[in-house]
Design a protein around this motif. Sequence first.
Motif, PDB file in Angstrom:
ATOM      1  N   ASP A 151     -22.568  26.875  30.791  1.00 24.51           N
ATOM      2  CA  ASP A 151     -22.803  25.413  30.778  1.00 24.51           C
ATOM      3  C   ASP A 151     -23.158  24.956  29.378  1.00 24.51           C
ATOM      4  OD1 ASP A 151     -23.419  22.811  31.378  1.00 24.51           O
ATOM      5  OD2 ASP A 151     -25.261  23.286  32.443  1.00 24.51           O
ATOM      6  N   MET A 152     -22.162  24.518  28.602  1.00 19.05           N
ATOM      7  CA  MET A 152     -20.763  24.650  28.904  1.00 19.05           C
ATOM      8  C   MET A 152     -19.962  25.000  27.673  1.00 19.05           C
ATOM      9  SD  MET A 152     -19.393  20.751  29.535  1.00 19.05           S
ATOM     10  CE  MET A 152     -17.656  21.206  29.514  1.00 19.05           C
TER      11      MET A 152
ATOM     12  N   GLU B 110     -16.948  21.241  32.848  1.00 14.78           N
ATOM     13  CA  GLU B 110     -18.173  21.862  33.353  1.00 14.78           C
ATOM     14  C   GLU B 110     -17.794  23.074  34.192  1.00 14.78           C
ATOM     15  OE1 GLU B 110     -21.301  21.267  32.757  1.00 14.78           O
ATOM     16  OE2 GLU B 110     -21.588  19.155  32.274  1.00 14.78           O
TER      17      GLU B 110
ATOM     18  N   HIS C   8     -19.412  19.253  26.498  1.00 13.72           N
ATOM     19  CA  HIS C   8     -20.661  18.917  25.801  1.00 13.72           C
ATOM     20  C   HIS C   8     -21.143  20.080  24.958  1.00 13.72           C
ATOM     21  CE1 HIS C   8     -23.594  20.944  28.533  1.00 13.72           C
ATOM     22  NE2 HIS C   8     -22.878  20.492  29.556  1.00 13.72           N
TER      23      HIS C   8
ATOM     24  N   GLU D 242     -25.636  15.820  26.895  1.00 19.94           N
ATOM     25  CA  GLU D 242     -25.333  15.769  28.333  1.00 19.94           C
ATOM     26  C   GLU D 242     -26.523  16.211  29.164  1.00 19.94           C
ATOM     27  OE1 GLU D 242     -23.881  16.535  32.317  1.00 19.94           O
ATOM     28  OE2 GLU D 242     -24.823  17.990  31.013  1.00 19.94           O
ATOM     29  N   GLU D 243     -27.261  17.185  28.660  1.00 24.70           N
ATOM     30  CA  GLU D 243     -28.343  17.751  29.475  1.00 24.70           C
ATOM     31  C   GLU D 243     -29.596  16.873  29.492  1.00 24.70           C
ATOM     32  OE1 GLU D 243     -27.689  19.989  31.385  1.00 24.70           O
ATOM     33  OE2 GLU D 243     -26.133  21.296  30.568  1.00 24.70           O
TER      34      GLU D 243
HETATM   35 ZN   LIG Z   1     -23.186  21.028  31.553  1.00 22.28          ZN
END
Ligand SMILES: [Zn+2]
Length: 463
Positions: free
Chosen positions: A166-167, A228, A140, A200-201
């Motif tokens: 991350d990430m 991840e 991501h 993604e977050e």
């Molecule tokens: Zn992540």
Amino acid sequence: MRSPRRPATAAALAAPLAAVLAGGCAPAARPSGAPAAATPAPSAAAPTASTTLTADETRMRDAVRAHYDASIDLLARAVDIPSGTHNLAGVRRVGDLFATELQQLGFRTRWVDAPAGMRRAGHLVAEHPGQGARLLLIGHLDTVFEGDDQKWVRQDTIARGAGTGDMKGGDVAMVLALRALKEAGQLERMHVTVIMTGDEEAPGQPIAAARTTLTDLARASDVALAFEGGSRSQISVTRRGSSSWTLEVKARQAHSAGVFSEGAGYGAIYEGARVIDEFRRTLSGQPGLTFNVGLVGGGTAAATDTSLTRITSEGKTNIIAPTFVARGDLRFLREAQKDSTRAAMRAIVARPLNGATSTITFTDGYPAMPATDAGARLVAAFDGTSRALGYGAVQAQDASSRGAGDVSFVAPFIPGMDGLGVSGRGAHSPQESVSLPSLRMAAERAAVLMSRLSREWPRRPAS
Ligand SMILES: [Zn+2]
């Protein structure tokens, strides 16, 4: 019931490939569009879990090492582009950076815009058609924090900055592994698809629509690897699913002096407290199941705002409260566990105290990624790869110790493994950092694993 933790053992390491082929391993085709109830893994296949490197694999390892310094520079450039989920232009710029890298390796790239009105940047997709198992690599582009004041700072073997671990670090490990496969002459034959999501977050809503591209790619792939953050000795093939719930209670408003009486009843706050306490007393302690209450409000008025993270309430001590609202999550190992827990919660809600009525609504988040035999074989393959490279044994991580991730969305379609990325500290905090040597380890292990899976993981027949 299966344990979520499935340590790789020698016994789990691979039946000989000849036996695999003789046994047949094609899963039954399912009607197009219908997800399988469980991961439809070929039943007998097991990739080589060899603990020695072939000459080609040694070339991959050496290519990772040769490009290690350049990859750190790439990571620095990626981290210095602020790309909090809501910074759509920043997310797109990080996507462009990785698209350029992947194009150089022979991938065809495209940008998939998020649905109109979702207010998300979209996703990068890169495709490299070829032979063997169809690998789906998941990364991501967005970060939790906006990152404007979290630029790249390197101190020896540690680097700080938004997304170091991350990430963006995992994304760079993925690209470095692909570069090593190309230099070792392996990528040419391989079928690899990359998706780097832009949200993604903080996924766009509805989440199913925000993940359509990912699930479409999963349907056209055989196995997924997600980058991840990881560790030297653990890898994830099970993840808990997550969802949320909202409890709303209405009750008679009356003078407090009459509370508990037949006429006035108990009020909404006592009823809300009853429900929440009964959840705890009757449902807590089941393996893999948690349901946290994150937010409550009650009184003469209580309303949740559009962010769903704030409840405004007011009331007086001498008024029996007519409203109550609570929000919480629900995390589970299997969809069946989610369903049975929701049924039990609805039954509790359906027996209100005198004078009150309760309703509960559930919102799906991430599906569960349950323990499967295919997952155990992926762990065995990764364990062998790690040992062959001198990084030691790897075991499956307990699902309860990880949050939800994008890899969960592929679980209804294909086996997946997560945690192939870099190791660091402070994920989801302003102190986020990465251990740079873990980038090299992650890329070496990913390159060799991808090469092995490409050759030996069975391709599903077209359905
Ligand atoms: Zn992540």
